[in-house]
Motif scaffolding. Sequence first.
Motif: not given
Lengths: 395, 132
Positions: A99-103, A165-175, A261-264
Motif C-alpha cells: 500500500a505504501e509503495l503504491e502511494r 527485503v534487502d533489495e527494497i531497503s536499498k531502493k528505498i534509501k535511494y528514493l 511520500t517521505i512518511e511512506s
Amino acid sequence: MSKMQIPLGPQHPALKEPENFMLVLDGEQIVDATVNLGYNHRGIEKAAENRNYIQDIYLIERVCGICSHSHVSCYIGAVEEIAKVEVPAIAKALRTIVAELERIHSHLLWLGVAAFELGYDTLFMYTWRDREQVLDCLELLSGNRVHYGMNTIGGVRRDITKEQVDEISKKIKYLKERTSYYVNVVTEEPTFLARTQNVGKLPKDVALELNAVGPTARASGVDIDVRRDEPYFIYDQLDWKVITYHTCDVFGRAVVRVLETIESYKMIEQILKAIPEGPISVKVPWKIPAGEAVFRYEAPRGEDIHYVKSNGTEYPERVKVRAPTLSNFQSLPYCLKQGYLADAVITIAAIDPCMSCTDRAVVYDINKGERKTFDQEELRKYSIEFYKKKGISFK
Amino acid sequence: MKKPLRLFPEAMKNLTKKAATSKYPFEKAKTYPGFRARIVFESEKCIGCKMCMRVCPAGAIEIVLSAEQPAPQTAADGSQIPQKKKFDCIMNLDRCIYCAQCVDICPKKALASSPDFELAQFDRKKLKLHYT
Ligand code: SF4
Ligand code: SF4
C-alpha cells in the motif's frame, strides 16, 4: 466582453482520460465551471455481481491501474469483515508495504504529471526516472508492475524473502534521498512556485462543505486520514504523522504529496525491520455468510469506500465503489472559478483525478427531457434484455 | 524562499550519463521471478477438477477431455486397469488477464506462469492456444 463557453475534454491534449469540463469564460477568467462525467463508464459494479468473490478480486483490482492495491484491499477488507476472518500478521504487514509503495509510486507519478502540465518537463523526466525504482520494488515483491495481484481473501498470495527485503531497503534509501531533493525543488524553485501558488484556491470551510478528501483536503488544512482515524492493516503500530498544509492552493497539494511520500518511506523502513513470521493466508470458504460491510481505505488520492453485501452464496449481491476522485470532483468547480484558463489544467490535475474509478452513468431521455431511475429489479431486467438483443447469454 | 535554477545542477550532472530507458525490443526486457505471463499446462498432472475454470475471472481457460484417451492396461490376471483420463487445456490469451489465480488454485500444479510475455498477434485466432 460577452461570455464564452469552451469545453475542456473529453478529448483534450492535456487530459489523459476522457472527461468533460465546461468552462464559462469572461476574457481569460473562468467564471463558471461544470464537471460532466460518463465517458468512461464500464459497469464494474454490475459485473461484480456475476462473478464469485475470488473472481471479483481481479475485477476490482482493475477499477484503477494506479491504485489497484487500494481498491482490492478495500473490497477484500469488507469481505473479510463479513466473513469474520482474522488475517495473519504477516499478511497485514505485506499489505501495508505494498500500500505504501503504491502511494509512493502514485505521488511521484503525480509530481511528474503536474510538472508536465506546468510545462516543466525537466522535473517530469527526473521524477519518472526515479519512479521506476519503486515500480521495481513492486515488481520484485509481486511479480508485476501494475496489477500486483498480492491480495487474496484471508491474506496475501506471496511471501517476502530476505533478499527482497534487502533489495527494497536499498531502493528505498535511494528514493528517500531523491525525494528530499524534490521537496527542495517543489518548495524553492521559482518556476514551480509561480505557477502553483494562489492557484485553485480551496479554503478550509469550503473543502469541508464540499467533502474534499485526501491530499486535496489536507492541503486546505483539513486534518483527515483514514489510516489514523480508523486504522486498518498495521498503521496503528507504526510511527508516522499526517501531513497537512495551510496554503489551500495547488502548491499546498504538491507539498502535502511530497512530504507524504517521505512518511511512506519511514513506514516501509519500520515494517521491513520487523516482518512477522507465520503463514501468509488463512482459508476462507467459497460461500460468504449473509451480511454487509463498509470498508474505508486511504488510497493515494483520498478516502476510498467499498460497500459489499452478501447473501450467503458465492456471489456478492452488491458491490459499491466510491472512489476518492468522485468526492474531490465536488470541489473542483469551486477551485476552477475565478482562476485563469491557463491554470485550468493544473487545477484539474492537482486533485490527481482518476476518471475511470469515478465514472457514473445516468439514463436520460432526450425526447422527454427527463432522467430515469431504475431500481435493482428493473435494472436487472433491462440488462438481461440488453444482452439478449446482442446475442449474449446471461446467467 | 525562492532559489532559481534548482534543477540546473541536476540536469548538468545527467548530461554525461547513459540513458535511463532500456533499449527494448533490441535488448531483452528484464522480468523478475514470479512474473506472471502466459500460463503453461501439463496434461499428465491434470485431473480435470475444473477448479481453474471456476476461479478464472475472465473465462479464459477451458479444460476438456482429450480426443484420444490412453487405452486401459491389461493386468497379469487379464482384468483391465483403467488409466487416468487425459485432459486438454484451451487457453484464450485474448481474454486472459494474467492474474495466475488458476495457478494458485490448481491442486495438482498442472498450471504454471511462464515469463513469456511477447504474445501480440495480428490474427486474433492465433491467440487461442490448445495445450495437449
Ligand atoms: S485446476 Fe489443475 S487439475 Fe484441476 S482442471 Fe484445472 S489444471 Fe486440471
Ligand atoms: S491467469 Fe487468470 S485470467 Fe488467465 S487463465 Fe488463469 S485465472 Fe484466467
